[in-house]
Structures are given as C-alpha cells and as structure tokens.
Design a protein around this motif. Sequence first.
Motif, PDB file in Angstrom:
ATOM      1  N   UNK A  65       0.791  -1.219   0.000  1.00 19.65           N
ATOM      2  CA  UNK A  65       0.000   0.000   0.000  1.00 19.65           C
ATOM      3  C   UNK A  65       0.822   1.267   0.000  1.00 19.65           C
ATOM      4  N   UNK A  66       2.074   1.173  -0.450  1.00 17.77           N
ATOM      5  CA  UNK A  66       2.962   2.340  -0.470  1.00 17.77           C
ATOM      6  C   UNK A  66       3.042   2.899  -1.884  1.00 17.77           C
ATOM      7  N   UNK A  67       2.785   4.177  -2.034  1.00 15.37           N
ATOM      8  CA  UNK A  67       2.884   4.854  -3.324  1.00 15.37           C
ATOM      9  C   UNK A  67       4.331   5.275  -3.553  1.00 15.37           C
ATOM     10  N   UNK A  68       4.872   4.994  -4.747  1.00  9.92           N
ATOM     11  CA  UNK A  68       6.263   5.302  -5.062  1.00  9.92           C
ATOM     12  C   UNK A  68       6.322   6.473  -6.040  1.00  9.92           C
ATOM     13  N   UNK A  69       7.152   7.470  -5.717  1.00 12.88           N
ATOM     14  CA  UNK A  69       7.333   8.651  -6.565  1.00 12.88           C
ATOM     15  C   UNK A  69       8.810   8.758  -6.927  1.00 12.88           C
ATOM     16  N   UNK A  70       9.099   8.850  -8.234  1.00 11.75           N
ATOM     17  CA  UNK A  70      10.480   8.985  -8.692  1.00 11.75           C
ATOM     18  C   UNK A  70      10.786  10.462  -8.926  1.00 11.75           C
ATOM     19  N   UNK A  71      11.912  10.931  -8.381  1.00 12.92           N
ATOM     20  CA  UNK A  71      12.335  12.322  -8.530  1.00 12.92           C
ATOM     21  C   UNK A  71      13.666  12.344  -9.278  1.00 12.92           C
ATOM     22  N   UNK A  72      13.734  13.119 -10.364  1.00 17.06           N
ATOM     23  CA  UNK A  72      14.956  13.144 -11.166  1.00 17.06           C
ATOM     24  C   UNK A  72      15.093  14.477 -11.876  1.00 17.06           C
ATOM     25  N   UNK A  73      16.298  14.805 -12.272  1.00 16.49           N
ATOM     26  CA  UNK A  73      16.549  16.003 -13.057  1.00 16.49           C
ATOM     27  C   UNK A  73      16.620  15.725 -14.541  1.00 16.49           C
ATOM     28  N   UNK A  74      16.358  14.472 -14.961  1.00 15.16           N
ATOM     29  CA  UNK A  74      16.400  14.107 -16.370  1.00 15.16           C
ATOM     30  C   UNK A  74      15.190  14.649 -17.127  1.00 15.16           C
ATOM     31  N   UNK A  75      15.230  14.454 -18.443  1.00 11.25           N
ATOM     32  CA  UNK A  75      14.094  14.847 -19.277  1.00 11.25           C
ATOM     33  C   UNK A  75      12.891  13.966 -18.962  1.00 11.25           C
ATOM     34  N   UNK A  76      11.664  14.502 -19.138  1.00 13.47           N
ATOM     35  CA  UNK A  76      10.460  13.715 -18.854  1.00 13.47           C
ATOM     36  C   UNK A  76      10.406  12.396 -19.619  1.00 13.47           C
ATOM     37  N   UNK A  77      10.855  12.401 -20.895  1.00 11.90           N
ATOM     38  CA  UNK A  77      10.821  11.164 -21.683  1.00 11.90           C
ATOM     39  C   UNK A  77      11.738  10.104 -21.092  1.00 11.90           C
ATOM     40  N   UNK A  78      12.898  10.543 -20.597  1.00 12.96           N
ATOM     41  CA  UNK A  78      13.821   9.601 -19.956  1.00 12.96           C
ATOM     42  C   UNK A  78      13.216   9.053 -18.676  1.00 12.96           C
ATOM     43  N   UNK A  79      12.598   9.923 -17.882  1.00 13.39           N
ATOM     44  CA  UNK A  79      11.977   9.487 -16.629  1.00 13.39           C
ATOM     45  C   UNK A  79      10.848   8.499 -16.898  1.00 13.39           C
ATOM     46  N   UNK A  80      10.040   8.756 -17.922  1.00 15.05           N
ATOM     47  CA  UNK A  80       8.943   7.845 -18.245  1.00 15.05           C
ATOM     48  C   UNK A  80       9.471   6.497 -18.694  1.00 15.05           C
ATOM     49  N   UNK A  81      10.565   6.487 -19.442  1.00 18.88           N
ATOM     50  CA  UNK A  81      11.146   5.226 -19.883  1.00 18.88           C
ATOM     51  C   UNK A  81      11.628   4.410 -18.697  1.00 18.88           C
ATOM     52  N   UNK A  82      12.314   5.044 -17.750  1.00 22.51           N
ATOM     53  CA  UNK A  82      12.789   4.348 -16.557  1.00 22.51           C
ATOM     54  C   UNK A  82      11.606   3.834 -15.739  1.00 22.51           C
ATOM     55  N   UNK A  83      10.541   4.661 -15.657  1.00 22.59           N
ATOM     56  CA  UNK A  83       9.349   4.261 -14.907  1.00 22.59           C
ATOM     57  C   UNK A  83       8.733   2.995 -15.483  1.00 22.59           C
ATOM     58  N   UNK A  84       8.699   2.890 -16.808  1.00 22.60           N
ATOM     59  CA  UNK A  84       8.162   1.680 -17.438  1.00 22.60           C
ATOM     60  C   UNK A  84       9.025   0.463 -17.117  1.00 22.60           C
ATOM     61  N   UNK A  85      10.346   0.659 -17.118  1.00 25.82           N
ATOM     62  CA  UNK A  85      11.250  -0.460 -16.857  1.00 25.82           C
ATOM     63  C   UNK A  85      11.096  -1.023 -15.446  1.00 25.82           C
ATOM     64  N   UNK A  86      10.810  -0.154 -14.482  1.00 24.89           N
ATOM     65  CA  UNK A  86      10.746  -0.613 -13.092  1.00 24.89           C
ATOM     66  C   UNK A  86       9.325  -0.920 -12.640  1.00 24.89           C
ATOM     67  N   UNK A  87       8.352  -0.740 -13.545  1.00 23.16           N
ATOM     68  CA  UNK A  87       6.973  -1.064 -13.192  1.00 23.16           C
ATOM     69  C   UNK A  87       6.292  -0.007 -12.365  1.00 23.16           C
TER      70      UNK A  87
END
Length: 558
Positions: A527-549
């Motif tokens: 029941x824990x919500x995970x938020x990724x914080x990064x200084x990368x471009x949004x497209x890069x962040x979305x790609x990493x988000x897909x890889x980690x589920x």
Amino acid sequence: MSAVINPQELTGLSEQEVSQRLQAEGYNELPASDRRNIWGIIWEIASEPIFLLLLGCGGIYLFLGDAQEALILLGFVLFIVGINLYQEQKTEKSLEALRDLSSPRALVIRDGERKRIAGREVVRGDLIVIAEGDRIPADGILLWSTHLTVDESLLTGESLPVRKVAIDESLPLPINRAGGDDLPYVYSGTLVVQGQAIIEVQATGSKTEMGKIGKALQTIEQEDSKLQRETRQIVKQLTILAIAICIIAVVIYGITRGDWLHGVLAGLALGMAILPNEIPVVLAIFLALGAWRFSLQNVLTRRIPVVETLGSATVLCVDKTGTLTLNQMTVQQLFVYQEGSQNPAFYDLTLHEREALPEDFHRLIEYGILASRKDPFDPMEKALKLVGSQLLAGTEHLHDDWNTLREYPLSGELRAMSCVWEPIAGGAKEIAAKGAPEAIADLCHFSPEMLTDLEIQANIMAASGLRVLGVAKGSLSAHSSRHQPPADGSLPLRQHDFDFEFIGLVGLADPVRASVAPAIAECYQAGIRVVMITGDYPSTAQNIAKQIGLTSGEVITG
C-alpha cells in the motif's frame, strides 16, 4: 588570479600561516552529532514510561512476596535494555568507522613544495593538486586545470560528470553553485572523473556546501514516533485506571471486612492484573527483529523506533540516479550508415547479447574508443572501452599499443572532444571525435537535410532513456577544400581544422538495478505509493518508470 598560470610557480601557504588558520578556523571536518555513550543510551531507554511500568510492576510483585513474577518482569527489563543497547552501540561503532574511512587525503602545495596530508588538515587558502580519482577535500576555485570533469552527484543527484574550467580574471565570476558545465568552482566530497587541476581552498568544514547540509540536519530535533506517543498514552491511562480500581478495591475490602492490610494486598493484585505487562516485551522484540532484518540488507539502524516509522510510511520518494539505477553507463544501442548505402543501420545490443557484433558496427565502436582517453575514468568512456573488449576482442579494431599525440577537450563552444593517435607501426595519424550529435554534425559540416535526419534518430534514441553520442573519423589532408594544415607539420589548434567523416551514434544507458522492479512491486502490495524524482528529461523518466513497473504515467515538471 589568472586563467593562465604556471603550476610550477605556485608556492602556497607557509606552515606558520597554516598553523594560524587551524587555530582560528579549526580542522576541515564536517559537523557531526555528539556520539551517544552507553549510559546515555541506557538512560534514554529507561526513561520510557512503558519500561518504567515494567520496573514498577516488578517492584510491586517483590513487595507482595511473589519473587518469581518479580524476577520474570525484571528479567524482561534487562532483556529489552540489552537488545536496544546492543543494536544501537553496534550502529554507533559502524558509523564511527565509516566517518574515519570517508576522510580523504589531499596533495597540497606549501612553501613551494608538494606534500600529502590528511584531509582534515586542509585550511582556507591552501593550494590543492587534484587528479583523476581524487575526492575533493574542501570547496575551492580553480586556478589551473586541464580537461577537468567532476562527478557532483553527491550534491546534485546527476550521474553525468560536469566540465570545469579555470577562472579568467578578465570575466566576472559566475554564480557559485553545484552542477552545470564550464564553472570554476569545485566542492568538498565530489569526485574527479577526468583531468588535473590546482584549486585554491575557499571554505572548509561546516562552511562548505556539504558542511552546510550537515549543519542544517543538526537543527532537526529528535521527535517521538507515533508508536511511542500512543504507548505512553496507553500506559498513562491504564496506570490511572489501575490506581483508581486499586483504591476502590482497598476501600470496599476494608469497609466490608475490616481487614485493611489484606484489602491493600487485594487492591494491588487487582491493579496488577489490569496492567499490560507483556506489551513492552512484545514491542521491543518486534522492533529489534526489524532492526536485525535491516542489518541483513546492510542498513544501519541508529535508533530502533525508525523501524516503526518506516513501517507506517505511505509514500516513498526516491531519486533515480544511483538509487533506481546503477550510476554506471553501458552501451545499449548503435546507429550507423552502412558502407556504400544511404540506408541507416540500427542495432540494439540488449536484443543480441550472445551474438557477434555485425561488421557494419565495428568501426563505430573502434572510433568511439579512439575518441576516449587511453585509461578512462569517465563512465561513458569506460562503457565504450568495455563493449570494445567484449565485442571486438581478437579483431584489428582495438589499438591498445597506439600512442596519444594530442587531445582536444570539450568546450563551451563545441561539445565534442577529439584525440589524435599515432599507430605503433607508423603511417598516417588517426583522428577520432565524439560528443553531442549536433556538435559532431557541425564538425562533419552536415547539410540542413542531413542534420534534420540526424536529430530525428537522436531523439528516437533519447526517448528510450539513452544518452546519445555522435562519433566521427577525422583526417588531416594537404588537399582539403576547407582547411590548410600547418606548414611546419604540427597539429592544428582547433578541432574544426580537421576533415571529419560521420560514422554514427552510440546510445548509452544507466541500467536499472535488478532489485528495483521487485521492490516496487512489494511497495505496491504494502500500500505504499512510489514517486520517482529526477533532473532528467520527462521522456527519460517515463522510460525508466516503465522499466521498473512504476504505475501512472503522470509527469510533473517545474
């Protein structure tokens, strides 16, 4: 201070000046919280109401003559104190050892001589010589540098190193901040990735950027956890209830039977039956087990209530670089124009892990390596050399025996670097360049149409979360239509004075840690919500988000 300085002419501080500044400003040490001794830990544990409850109950049982129950309760007290004491003392010793290991050494110039000293002995005004692999011991400004890049991820969170330049007194000083290329400032705790430099120390200890962070953390007051507050409230309420019932029982027993002594004993027994003697033991054991499980994952638990705090978390915010990813670049995709054809060739190494690299891509890797330093420290150059050793071993495309004649570093005007090599067997010099795709296109004199095609392919690779580098092969021709080589046979002063041929693009990725995706899934199950914080471009962040589920594709920028 000048941008052009002869390092041999620098003399640095005298030993007398160093001694005076050490006395006035103290050692170059980060602020640390006071180390808790064994008696402080025992007092902190014993002052908890829930443990005082156990002691009180044990004392009452002893007063009533029930030695067995008294010894059991007092044994529980010693057991709980022992668990907490062992865990916290073990953590304190580990943290102390880590502090000792983290203190870097420094090569300073004093009285005109270079000497290596402990990092804590560096003072303001010292001149420090830094090179590849050094941990910078204090904040400073660059007096002289050559090809210097620094990993500032400790302060900024970004894995890519930043380029540094020496100060120029003819220009105004830029804003002093971490991150960003072509700045003359370096910071305590950051790592030299490439090049050499001499810095003048401007701040030490708590006055450094790292020290300011530590000082700010010290202002945070230690608060009781929710569990501690609730258990104290429960103990208080039950104690009041037990005392009230005890008094009522004593009065009723004394009035009805006239035996006040037995009334007191009966009231105490009734009150003891109400008090939850087992709660402190259960809480202590479960929290200690949590700390023990943390230690199996190489996590230090300085205070056991942290276990309860983590267990009550509902949102987990994580940094990407070095946390979700390995902070290690690897070559993932290759893009070239096939020989004798206008059709581009694309190759994804992750889809062909056990296959030999096609010949069309050998030259791209070869010149990517030649455009790097021979003994690289930069993560991207390391990645190129690693993929070369894996996929080009035994071919004529590796040149470990060649000698570097000259390096042309990246600059603010041209985000590309070139290396000139002399083959061991003699013959024509080999020139290789790598850098931002648009910079390599500039060196290769792309037409607008070619540049548009290149940008499309580079954007496709970048959308996959990759860092994209262009690679080109250079030559120095006496019959060049664009450049006239130096008459004395020396190398040109600028990269633009070579004729370059575009070879292709290399896409590098910072791989996701293998344990991240299962950990994310466990967080969702809990029941824990995970938020990724990064200084990368949004497209890069979305790609990493897909890889980690990571669920939900919402991206917030600002």
